[in-house]
Structures are given as C-alpha cells and as structure tokens.
Scaffold this active site. Structure first.
Site, short mmCIF file in Angstrom:
data_model
loop_
_atom_site.label_atom_id
_atom_site.label_comp_id
_atom_site.label_asym_id
_atom_site.label_seq_id
_atom_site.Cartn_x
_atom_site.Cartn_y
_atom_site.Cartn_z
N TYR A 181 21.85 42.25 -28.16
CA TYR A 181 21.34 43.58 -27.82
C TYR A 181 20.34 43.93 -28.92
CZ TYR A 181 24.61 44.93 -24.10
OH TYR A 181 25.30 45.03 -22.92
N GLN A 223 24.32 36.39 -27.39
CA GLN A 223 23.46 37.32 -26.66
C GLN A 223 23.21 38.56 -27.52
OE1 GLN A 223 25.13 40.02 -23.67
NE2 GLN A 223 23.65 41.12 -24.91
N ARG A 225 25.46 46.40 -12.51
CA ARG A 225 25.95 47.52 -13.32
C ARG A 225 24.83 48.39 -13.88
NH1 ARG A 225 31.13 47.22 -15.12
NH2 ARG A 225 30.70 47.88 -17.27
N TYR A 274 36.63 49.34 -15.18
CA TYR A 274 35.56 48.83 -16.02
C TYR A 274 35.24 47.38 -15.68
CZ TYR A 274 32.78 47.44 -20.03
OH TYR A 274 31.77 46.96 -20.81
N HIS A 279 22.67 42.23 -14.33
CA HIS A 279 23.77 42.75 -15.14
C HIS A 279 25.03 42.99 -14.29
CE1 HIS A 279 24.13 43.90 -19.38
NE2 HIS A 279 25.11 44.70 -19.01
N SER A 294 28.68 38.23 -26.56
CA SER A 294 27.88 39.45 -26.56
C SER A 294 27.91 40.12 -27.94
CB SER A 294 28.42 40.44 -25.52
OG SER A 294 27.81 41.71 -25.66
N LYS A 308 17.49 37.19 -20.53
CA LYS A 308 18.43 37.47 -19.44
C LYS A 308 18.04 38.78 -18.75
CE LYS A 308 23.45 38.04 -18.71
NZ LYS A 308 23.50 39.41 -18.17
N ARG A 340 27.58 55.19 -14.54
CA ARG A 340 28.73 54.58 -13.90
C ARG A 340 29.81 55.64 -13.70
NH1 ARG A 340 28.54 49.62 -18.23
NH2 ARG A 340 26.51 48.78 -17.57
#
Length: 382
Positions: free
Chosen positions: A136, A134, A285, A31, A282, A113, A258, A171
C-alpha cells in the site's frame, strides 16, 4: 514428503462457506465474504467467470497433464497463489501464518499485504524468503523506502503495488458492524462472539490481531479511533506514473501492479518497465459498478500477452475457475477468499486442504479436456 490434509467432508468452496458461517461471528464473516455498496460486482465476478465454456478433445493422444508453471524464473507446482488479504487475523487467528506455511509446502506463491496481521520477517522465516509483498503506497517516501528495504532484506523478490484502492470503499456491512481491530465491543458484537466460542477462544489464545508489518511505525498507546486516523494519514492510495517510476528505480526485483482493468493503464505499466499486472477489482470490494475481472482479462490478454505477465484475481473460487481464467489468457491466477475459507473452516490445516482441493479440481479439468500443459488452456476456450 508432504502430508495430505484433504477432508472429503468439505470438497468444495460451497461446503467450506457453510462451515465458516457456523464458526465465525457475524462481523468477521461479513468482512470475509462482503463487497461494497450493494455487492453487485461481487456477484458479477462469480457469475461471469462461470459463463466461460471450455472445449474438450476426446479422440486425441494425451500424455497426461502437468500443472507446473514457470513465472518470473521460478517453477510453481500449480498456476495459482494466495492473493494479499488484509486483517486476516480478525477472521481467524494466525491465518496469515497458516496460509504462508501451506503455500510454501505446496510450492505456490504467497503474497503478504502491508496491512496483513503477520510481519514481513515472520512470513520470510516461514517461507524461507519465498514470498511476494504487496505495498500500500505510503504518503511519505521515507516509509515507502523502509518497507521496500525490509521486504528485500527478508528475501522477497517480487513486489506488488496496488492500483485499485485510491479511496476507502463504502461497505455498508462493515460500517454497521463497526469493524476495527480489535472489533468494537458493541452489545451486538459481544453476543456474536459468545455464540461462537471456538473463534473467541482461538482469538484469546493468539492475542488481539495487529498490523504487524506496520507496528514499528505506529505510535504506542493509540486507541482504535486514533489508530484509524493514523493509518488514513499514513497511506496515499492513488498511484501516479511518478510514484510507480520511483518504485521501479528502487526495486531491483520483479515489479507487478495489481488492479489493472483497462488498456490505458496497462500501457502505462508497460512503458514504466513493470514485469507483470494482475487484472483485479479487489474482490468486488471497491467499485460496485465496475466490470467483473474476467471481462477485461479477455480484452487485455490478446494485446499485452508477452509484453508482461498477465495474472488475475477476484471471482476465482475453484479449479474450474482457475482453468477458465487461464483459458481467457491469464498466465497465472490468485485467490483471496477461498484460502481464507479454508483456515476459517479448519484452522491450521485449512490452507493445505484448499490447495489440495484446487489441485484435484484443476487436474480433473485438464484430464477431461486433454490439456497437457497450463499454457495450452487458451486452445480449449469456446
């Protein structure tokens, strides 16, 4: 006086990664270091910034180099900060808190985050309100406003909104590992944890990692499957002009976007009155067939320098990389994985070690180039 925690046995990111791989279970290591799809863009981020060449001046007067950088009215000791990283506590317990404390001690910005494993209030206490948040973007405006109010009340004055996660990434390593919080108890994962006792005992001591900022809004008693469904429904990843404008109206501090990599999106950011943008993919990712971050930075800096602050993350791993990004036009830089390598390798003092390492590396480059100030780096670009 700040105590020095630099460990000469691990003086580069490569040495750190070697130690981290030994200390972390495979699913946590994957990860931390992994990207999406075939990890093409992950490698491109690193290789492209290493192609940047700098020009030294050897026969000029040189009064010495200063890393101090003014950004949004604050003077930071160096031109780098800690990028927002989700699920830090899965990789190493309390790593979010450790990095926030180290960033405060070293006088560089820390970005929390929304899906970090420490709460807004905890990070505010550690940093004495000197942190960035940050966001979301939530699907519901009511939750958005609650998060903005909490961040502002805690002392945060710089908000980062995320543009580069309109959808969940593919991923393969995470899919194979059954990544969740706490990690899914497959036989494979259990064996990995047993083979890494320092990580396992540290996790037992700290308790299972949680989305601490989001905890007040998560219904009690959800199993991991239902928690995942709740988080999927709670956040709406794709930003629009209307969503950004609504945040601009409510947020009276600095507003940064961002994930900008093209001039069309940068023009929207300027039009909507944003204060800064972070050129980012990112960390490789999200979009495997995208550009590395240093390439759009080169194109965006000449056109948008002075219209808003231009920052960069993704692919930056050392003081040399910081210098390269600054030479290509960035006003400031952020690192996500490298500080995490520090805490995963060394625990509580890993952030201190990494920041000292980066400062030493950057100072050597500046002295070698005869670059006296951070804003002079573009003069040294080959």
């Amino acid at each position: 006086m700040k105590k020095e925690y630099f460990n000469p046995e691990i003086p580069s990111v490569e040495f750190l990664m070697h130690r981290v791989k030994k200390r972390l279970p495979g699913f946590a290591y994957d990860y931390l270091v992994g990207g999406c799809f075939s990890e093409v863009n992950l490698e491109r981020n690193i290789s492209d910034i290493r192609q940047v060449q700098l020009k030294p001046w050897y026969l000029r007067d040189f009064a010495g180099a200063s890393q101090q950088t003014r950004l949004f009215g604050k003077v930071y000791e160096s031109p780098f900060g800690v990028a927002p990283v989700g699920l830090q506590g899965l990789m190493w317990p309390r790593s979010c808190e450790y990095l926030a404390r180290a960033a405060r001690d070293h006088e560089v910005p820390f970005v929390l985050s929304t899906v970090g494993t420490a709460s807004i209030e905890t990070i505010a206490e550690i940093t004495e309100g000197e942190f960035w948040f940050q966001l979301y973007h939530p699907a519901e405006n009511e939750l958005r406003d609650k998060l903005l109010e909490r961040a502002w009340s805690a002392g945060c004055r710089t908000l980062v909104i995320l543009a580069d996660t309109p959808t969940f990434a593919y991923r393969p390593k995470e899919i194979r590992n059954g990544l969740s919080i706490p990690p899914r108890m497959t036989l494979r994962n259990i064996i990995q944890m047993c083979l890494h006792p320092s990580w396992s005992f540290a996790q037992l001591s700290a308790g299972a990692p949680e989305f601490k900022t989001m905890k007040p809004y998560i219904p009690e008693g959800l199993n991991m499957k239902h928690l995942g469904q709740f988080m999927n429904k709670t956040f709406s990843g794709r930003l629009t002009e209307d969503k950004i404008a609504a945040i601009r109206d409510r947020w009276k501090g600095n507003l940064v976007i961002k994930g900008i990599v093209n001039p069309e999106d940068a023009e929207v950011a300027v039009k909507l009155g944003l204060d800064g943008m972070i050129v980012s993919n990112h960390g490789g990712r999200q979009l495997d067939r995208g550009q590395s971050t240093v390439e759009p930075l080169k194109a965006l800096a000449p056109e948008f320098k002075g219209r808003l602050k231009i920052m960069m993350d993704s692919g930056i791993r050392s003081g040399e990389d910081i210098a390269a990004a600054l030479a290509c036009g960035a006003d400031f830089t952020f690192l996500g994985r490298t500080p995490m390598y520090g805490v995963c390798a060394m625990g509580e003092y890993g952030g201190h070690h990494v920041f000292e390492m980066l400062k030493r590396q950057l100072q050597q480059v500046m002295e070698q180039l005869a670059c006296e100030k951070v804003e002079d780096f573009p003069k040294h670009l080959v």
